[in-house]
Structure formats: structure tokens, C-alpha cells
Motif scaffolding. Structure first.
Motif, mmCIF file in Angstrom:
data_model
loop_
_atom_site.group_PDB
_atom_site.id
_atom_site.type_symbol
_atom_site.label_atom_id
_atom_site.label_comp_id
_atom_site.label_asym_id
_atom_site.label_seq_id
_atom_site.Cartn_x
_atom_site.Cartn_y
_atom_site.Cartn_z
ATOM 1 N N THR A 34 0.855 -1.185 0.000
ATOM 2 C CA THR A 34 0.000 0.000 0.000
ATOM 3 C C THR A 34 0.892 1.235 0.000
ATOM 4 O OG1 THR A 34 -1.639 -1.195 1.288
ATOM 5 C CG2 THR A 34 -1.865 1.195 1.199
ATOM 6 N N THR A 35 0.808 2.031 -1.061
ATOM 7 C CA THR A 35 1.604 3.255 -1.155
ATOM 8 C C THR A 35 0.821 4.327 -1.891
ATOM 9 O OG1 THR A 35 2.612 2.488 -3.211
ATOM 10 C CG2 THR A 35 3.856 2.097 -1.208
ATOM 11 N N ARG A 36 0.861 5.551 -1.391
ATOM 12 C CA ARG A 36 0.297 6.731 -2.042
ATOM 13 C C ARG A 36 -1.109 6.543 -2.589
ATOM 14 N NH1 ARG A 36 5.261 9.546 -5.287
ATOM 15 N NH2 ARG A 36 6.696 9.594 -3.532
ATOM 16 N N GLY A 37 -1.960 5.946 -1.793
ATOM 17 C CA GLY A 37 -3.349 5.796 -2.195
ATOM 18 C C GLY A 37 -3.630 4.652 -3.148
ATOM 19 N N ILE A 38 -2.649 3.765 -3.345
ATOM 20 C CA ILE A 38 -2.803 2.621 -4.236
ATOM 21 C C ILE A 38 -2.540 1.336 -3.461
ATOM 22 C CG2 ILE A 38 -1.911 1.456 -6.296
ATOM 23 C CD1 ILE A 38 -3.343 3.965 -7.035
ATOM 24 N N PHE A 56 -5.384 -1.154 -7.205
ATOM 25 C CA PHE A 56 -6.688 -0.600 -6.851
ATOM 26 C C PHE A 56 -6.485 0.703 -6.097
ATOM 27 C CE2 PHE A 56 -6.833 -5.237 -6.643
ATOM 28 C CZ PHE A 56 -7.839 -5.532 -7.545
ATOM 29 N N MET A 57 -7.402 1.660 -6.285
ATOM 30 C CA MET A 57 -7.371 2.884 -5.489
ATOM 31 C C MET A 57 -7.797 2.528 -4.074
ATOM 32 S SD MET A 57 -9.080 5.533 -8.216
ATOM 33 C CE MET A 57 -9.735 6.484 -6.896
ATOM 34 N N SER A 58 -6.996 2.935 -3.089
ATOM 35 C CA SER A 58 -7.294 2.542 -1.709
ATOM 36 C C SER A 58 -8.609 3.134 -1.214
ATOM 37 C CB SER A 58 -6.152 2.939 -0.774
ATOM 38 O OG SER A 58 -5.967 4.335 -0.788
ATOM 39 N N ARG A 60 -11.313 3.117 -2.781
ATOM 40 C CA ARG A 60 -12.379 2.259 -3.298
ATOM 41 C C ARG A 60 -12.379 0.856 -2.695
ATOM 42 N NH1 ARG A 60 -16.360 4.911 -5.983
ATOM 43 N NH2 ARG A 60 -15.470 6.513 -7.281
ATOM 44 N N VAL A 61 -11.326 0.505 -1.960
ATOM 45 C CA VAL A 61 -11.223 -0.839 -1.386
ATOM 46 C C VAL A 61 -12.105 -0.923 -0.142
ATOM 47 C CG1 VAL A 61 -9.681 -2.527 -0.324
ATOM 48 C CG2 VAL A 61 -8.903 -1.202 -2.284
ATOM 49 N N LEU A 62 -13.063 -1.851 -0.163
ATOM 50 C CA LEU A 62 -13.942 -2.061 0.985
ATOM 51 C C LEU A 62 -13.377 -3.127 1.913
ATOM 52 C CD1 LEU A 62 -17.383 -2.095 -0.851
ATOM 53 C CD2 LEU A 62 -16.314 -0.199 0.371
ATOM 54 N N ALA A 63 -12.785 -4.174 1.335
ATOM 55 C CA ALA A 63 -12.232 -5.268 2.143
ATOM 56 C C ALA A 63 -11.062 -5.891 1.394
ATOM 57 C CB ALA A 63 -13.288 -6.325 2.402
ATOM 58 N N LEU A 64 -10.085 -6.327 2.193
ATOM 59 C CA LEU A 64 -8.909 -7.007 1.668
ATOM 60 C C LEU A 64 -8.671 -8.205 2.573
ATOM 61 C CD1 LEU A 64 -6.583 -6.630 -0.429
ATOM 62 C CD2 LEU A 64 -5.309 -5.556 1.390
ATOM 63 N N VAL A 65 -8.903 -9.414 2.036
ATOM 64 C CA VAL A 65 -8.847 -10.627 2.852
ATOM 65 C C VAL A 65 -7.750 -11.536 2.317
ATOM 66 C CG1 VAL A 65 -10.151 -12.597 3.727
ATOM 67 C CG2 VAL A 65 -11.324 -10.452 3.213
ATOM 68 N N GLU A 66 -6.834 -11.934 3.216
ATOM 69 C CA GLU A 66 -5.759 -12.844 2.833
ATOM 70 C C GLU A 66 -6.106 -14.258 3.269
ATOM 71 O OE1 GLU A 66 -1.650 -11.464 3.538
ATOM 72 O OE2 GLU A 66 -2.629 -9.769 4.528
ATOM 73 N N TYR A 67 -5.918 -15.210 2.363
ATOM 74 C CA TYR A 67 -6.135 -16.618 2.655
ATOM 75 C C TYR A 67 -4.805 -17.345 2.473
ATOM 76 C CZ TYR A 67 -11.087 -15.554 2.052
ATOM 77 O OH TYR A 67 -12.346 -15.009 2.157
ATOM 78 N N PRO A 68 -4.086 -17.626 3.551
ATOM 79 C CA PRO A 68 -2.819 -18.343 3.407
ATOM 80 C C PRO A 68 -3.056 -19.800 3.024
ATOM 81 C CG PRO A 68 -3.321 -18.019 5.720
ATOM 82 C CD PRO A 68 -4.386 -17.299 4.932
ATOM 83 N N ALA A 69 -2.137 -20.341 2.246
ATOM 84 C CA ALA A 69 -2.225 -21.749 1.858
ATOM 85 C C ALA A 69 -1.854 -22.603 3.057
ATOM 86 C CB ALA A 69 -1.279 -22.043 0.710
ATOM 87 N N GLY A 70 -2.472 -23.736 3.164
ATOM 88 C CA GLY A 70 -2.172 -24.647 4.253
ATOM 89 C C GLY A 70 -2.710 -26.021 3.950
ATOM 90 N N GLU A 71 -2.140 -26.990 4.607
ATOM 91 C CA GLU A 71 -2.597 -28.358 4.390
ATOM 92 C C GLU A 71 -3.938 -28.611 5.057
ATOM 93 O OE1 GLU A 71 0.331 -31.197 5.438
ATOM 94 O OE2 GLU A 71 1.920 -30.136 4.395
ATOM 95 N N HIS A 72 -4.136 -27.989 6.214
ATOM 96 C CA HIS A 72 -5.364 -28.204 6.972
ATOM 97 C C HIS A 72 -6.131 -26.889 7.038
ATOM 98 C CE1 HIS A 72 -3.713 -32.047 8.145
ATOM 99 N NE2 HIS A 72 -2.634 -31.434 8.555
ATOM 100 N N PRO A 73 -7.379 -26.872 6.617
ATOM 101 C CA PRO A 73 -8.174 -25.650 6.706
ATOM 102 C C PRO A 73 -8.335 -25.209 8.163
ATOM 103 C CG PRO A 73 -9.289 -27.307 5.365
ATOM 104 C CD PRO A 73 -8.104 -27.965 5.995
ATOM 105 N N ILE A 74 -8.163 -23.945 8.416
ATOM 106 C CA ILE A 74 -8.278 -23.406 9.765
ATOM 107 C C ILE A 74 -9.757 -23.275 10.117
ATOM 108 C CG2 ILE A 74 -7.817 -21.396 11.211
ATOM 109 C CD1 ILE A 74 -5.370 -20.892 9.447
ATOM 110 N N GLY A 75 -10.119 -23.670 11.308
ATOM 111 C CA GLY A 75 -11.481 -23.528 11.784
ATOM 112 C C GLY A 75 -12.427 -24.630 11.331
ATOM 113 N N GLN A 76 -11.927 -25.685 10.741
ATOM 114 C CA GLN A 76 -12.774 -26.757 10.255
ATOM 115 C C GLN A 76 -12.994 -27.849 11.298
ATOM 116 O OE1 GLN A 76 -14.463 -26.799 7.384
ATOM 117 N NE2 GLN A 76 -13.724 -24.736 7.068
#
Length: 81
Positions: A34-38, A56-58, A60-76
Motif C-alpha cells: 500500500t503506497t500513495r493511495g494505491i 486498486f485505489m485505496s 475504493r477498497v472495501l475489504a482485503l482478505v488474505e487466505y494463506p495456503a495450508g494443508e489443513h483448513p483453519i477452523g474446520q
């Protein structure tokens, strides 16, 4: 790591759009900057070479969700006492 992905939800002027950027091959990862509004989401190789980039223009961003890769789904798993 292959399977890393980022979901970006954007306000497109009366409409909401969702974009997903995913690491498509082994050894690649997704980086967010994230730099200078982008907000920039980049798929990067092991050596640091960018493969794909989405910007993306910051304001305009409503949500930014990261999904890390893993062998076992978290919370399952359900743990019962």
C-alpha cells in the motif's frame, strides 16, 4: 506458496466487485503493498520477479482478505469436551 490468495472487494460506483489473486504455481506467493493511495497485489516468484499485478485505489477498497495456503483448513475442526 501455491494456494495463497487474496480477495479484494471494491466499490465500483453503486456496484460491488470482488477480485481474487492467487499464487498459481509452486514457489510463488502473493504480496500486498500500500503506497500513495494505491493498493497493489502481486504474484511473485521465488526470486522476487513479479508475474501478475493488480492495482486498486485505496479509497475504493472495501475489504482485503488474505487466505494463506495450508494443508489443513483453519477452523474446520470441532473440538468437543
Amino acid at each position: 506458496m501455491r494456494g495463497d490468495r487474496v480477495e479484494v472487494v471494491i466499490d465500483a460506483g453503486g456496484d460491488v466487485r470482488t477480485y481474487e489473486i492467487e499464487a498459481t504455481r509452486n514457489g510463488r506467493r502473493v504480496e500486498i503493498t500500500t503506497t500513495r493511495g494505491i493498493v497493489e497485489v502481486t504474484e511473485v516468484t521465488r526470486g522476487g520477479t513479479p508475474v501478475r499485478t493488480a492495482r486498486f485505489m485505496s479509497s475504493r477498497v472495501l475489504a482485503l482478505v488474505e487466505y494463506p495456503a495450508g494443508e489443513h483448513p483453519i477452523g474446520q475442526e470441532v473440538i468437543e469436551p
